[in-house]
Design an enzyme around this catalytic site. Structure first.
Site, mmCIF file in Angstrom:
data_model
loop_
_atom_site.group_PDB
_atom_site.id
_atom_site.type_symbol
_atom_site.label_atom_id
_atom_site.label_comp_id
_atom_site.label_asym_id
_atom_site.label_seq_id
_atom_site.Cartn_x
_atom_site.Cartn_y
_atom_site.Cartn_z
ATOM 1 N N HIS A 172 -4.499 6.836 1.489
ATOM 2 C CA HIS A 172 -3.713 5.820 0.762
ATOM 3 C C HIS A 172 -3.521 4.538 1.583
ATOM 4 O O HIS A 172 -2.458 3.943 1.601
ATOM 5 C CB HIS A 172 -2.376 6.407 0.290
ATOM 6 C CG HIS A 172 -1.480 6.930 1.387
ATOM 7 N ND1 HIS A 172 -0.613 7.978 1.205
ATOM 8 C CD2 HIS A 172 -1.312 6.547 2.669
ATOM 9 C CE1 HIS A 172 0.045 8.212 2.338
ATOM 10 N NE2 HIS A 172 -0.354 7.351 3.234
ATOM 11 N N HIS A 219 6.574 4.812 4.173
ATOM 12 C CA HIS A 219 6.252 4.206 5.472
ATOM 13 C C HIS A 219 7.375 3.261 5.888
ATOM 14 O O HIS A 219 7.201 2.042 5.888
ATOM 15 C CB HIS A 219 4.937 3.438 5.387
ATOM 16 C CG HIS A 219 3.776 4.280 4.951
ATOM 17 N ND1 HIS A 219 3.576 4.663 3.647
ATOM 18 C CD2 HIS A 219 2.749 4.819 5.654
ATOM 19 C CE1 HIS A 219 2.466 5.400 3.577
ATOM 20 N NE2 HIS A 219 1.958 5.506 4.774
ATOM 21 N N HIS A 270 -6.938 8.712 11.547
ATOM 22 C CA HIS A 270 -6.583 7.344 11.932
ATOM 23 C C HIS A 270 -5.458 7.365 12.958
ATOM 24 O O HIS A 270 -4.639 8.281 12.978
ATOM 25 C CB HIS A 270 -6.233 6.453 10.741
ATOM 26 C CG HIS A 270 -5.027 6.824 9.907
ATOM 27 N ND1 HIS A 270 -4.799 8.068 9.376
ATOM 28 C CD2 HIS A 270 -3.980 6.075 9.498
ATOM 29 C CE1 HIS A 270 -3.681 8.064 8.673
ATOM 30 N NE2 HIS A 270 -3.145 6.866 8.737
ATOM 31 N N GLU A 303 -0.818 13.019 8.707
ATOM 32 C CA GLU A 303 -0.510 12.899 7.270
ATOM 33 C C GLU A 303 -1.231 13.958 6.432
ATOM 34 O O GLU A 303 -0.815 14.262 5.313
ATOM 35 C CB GLU A 303 -0.910 11.506 6.747
ATOM 36 C CG GLU A 303 -0.020 10.392 7.248
ATOM 37 C CD GLU A 303 -0.467 9.021 6.736
ATOM 38 O OE1 GLU A 303 0.258 8.056 6.977
ATOM 39 O OE2 GLU A 303 -1.536 8.906 6.109
#
Lengths: 146, 284
Positions: B12, B59, B193, B240
């Site tokens: 996302h 976030h 990431h 995540e």
């Protein structure tokens, strides 16, 4: 008894755990305040004065003023909060992430287009990958140093 | 009775949202990524759900450090797209499904998962980017969405095992809802990431693809992967991926049914700083 923190031996990586969060509470909450446009304007008009409204440490304030994100993270900052400073400055996540490697924006972008940074040599402190302390800063900035 | 028809998994990345909002989807940089989601949009047209249960993470948007719920279920009638510092994304308001959300909260809490019930919450790119990738940019989203926010920002985040077991409890909750709704469960975030420190930019294509294989064929094994493996192999933000296990744990095969059909699989590097993974699994 000390808690198990197996993530302390990964190079170039600070895990934002409950201890870091405790250190960085006011720094991160300052960042959060920049989600309001009016606060962004006030911060931009006089950064130091705006920071002085927060019970942050002097080191934290200096790290923000210098936009030294590695230092902000060492002092308890978290990247998703620090990103609000980047947004205020008009920076993308890629620009912010890249700034922590010492590489130029183009160098970092090229690395990502070529498939990103390899995990090889970067899994444990003491290996020889590009994220290890002995190879900082990365890119042209590091080559100039030699 | 309500039924989970399929699960959808996708990264996302905020830059994907920015590319959509700024009309850059035809730029050479972005073409391969959006091409990978064309079959997904067609699939979505042909397999329209009544409700999407969307697992994502906030976030530092709705939740600052004042409160950090590990699992938060959105029970409101609607959720506004958040201003994350760049201004709110120009996407439709997200309509909720308060009746099903309340039912799931009741059932899952009684199954020993301590959910935080949220009746007012803005939703950030973690929720709206997956909707764009699967639904395009419509005037209104095609169905109601129940936002389910997981803390993956402040460590320790919930374990993969706990997420997987939570998925089982969500499946049970959905199946006890007394209306014939077709529900999809989406798990979002990841894949590899790292957005911080000198190791920023880490991508691990081999690990990501091996993890996808495992998620499909050996979800128990995927659920057993410890936190440290995600951080070491897939970067600090690769953690995540535990959110995908909530969706996977809600599939039929986990409760003794047949293995799901892989309707689509896609992987691409990079989108900004991230290895993008995407899967669609259908219950048979």
């Amino acid at each position: 008894m000390a808690l198990d923190k197996p993530y302390k031996d990964i190079p170039g990586t600070t895990i934002f755990d409950a201890d870091q969060s405790r250190l960085g509470y006011h720094l991160n909450q300052f960042c959060m305040s920049l989600m309001k446009a009016a606060n962004r304007e006030r911060f931009k008009a006089d950064e130091r004065a705006y920071l002085d409204e927060w019970p942050m440490t002097e080191d934290q304030k200096l790290a923000v003023l210098a936009r030294d994100l590695n230092r902000c993270i060492a002092l308890g900052g978290n990247i998703y909060f620090l990103a609000k400073i980047g947004a205020t400055d008009g920076k993308s996540f890629q620009q912010m992430a890249g700034s922590m490697t010492g590489m130029s924006e183009d160098e970092y972008r090229d690395m990502m287009i070529k498939g990103g940074r390899s995990a090889e040599g970067n899994r444990y402190i003491g290996e020889d990958g590009d994220a290890q302390p002995q190879h900082q800063p990365q890119g042209q900035a590091g080559r100039k140093k030699d | 009775m309500a039924k989970i028809s399929a699960s959808v998994y996708t990264s996302h990345v905020p830059a994907i949202g920015a590319a959509i909002d700024l009309g850059k989807t035809a730029d050479p940089y972005w073409v391969p990524l959006f091409k990978g989601y064309e079959p997904s949009k067609e699939w979505m047209e042909a397999n329209r759900p009544d409700v999407i249960f969307l697992v994502y993470n906030d976030h530092a948007t709705a939740f600052s450090l004042e409160m950090i719920p590990t699992f938060a279920i959105g029970c409101a009638a609607e959720f506004q797209p958040a201003d994350e510092g760049w201004g709110p994304r120009p996407v439709p308001v997200v309509k909720g499904h308060p009746e099903l959300a309340a039912h799931i909260a009741q059932s899952v809490i009684q199954d020993d998962f301590d959910l935080t019930i949220v009746n007012k919450m803005d939703v950030d790119h973690g929720l709206t980017v997956p909707l764009n990738l699967l639904c395009g940019s419509p005037q209104e989203w095609p169905c109601p969405v129940i936002p389910f926010a997981v803390n993956v920002v402040q460590y320790p985040v919930p374990s993969g095992r706990r997420c997987y077991n939570l998925g089982k409890a969500i499946r049970k909750a959905v199946e006890s809802f007394d209306k014939p709704l077709k529900v999809q469960i989406w798990g979002t975030g990841g894949m590899s990431h790292q957005l911080q420190g000198p190791r920023a930019g880490l991508i691990n294509r081999e690990w990501d693809n091996a993890w996808l294989d495992k998620l499909i064929a050996d979800p128990e094994g995927a659920a057993a992967v410890p936190h440290i493996d995600y951080v070491r192999e897939a970067g600090s933000e690769g953690i995540e991926l535990v959110m995908w296990l909530i969706a996977r744990g809600a599939m039929d095969d986990v409760a003794g049914g047949p293995a799901p059909k892989v309707a689509h699989r896609f992987y691409h590097v990079p989108a900004s700083n991230t290895g993008v993974g995407h899967l669609i699994l259908e219950n048979q």
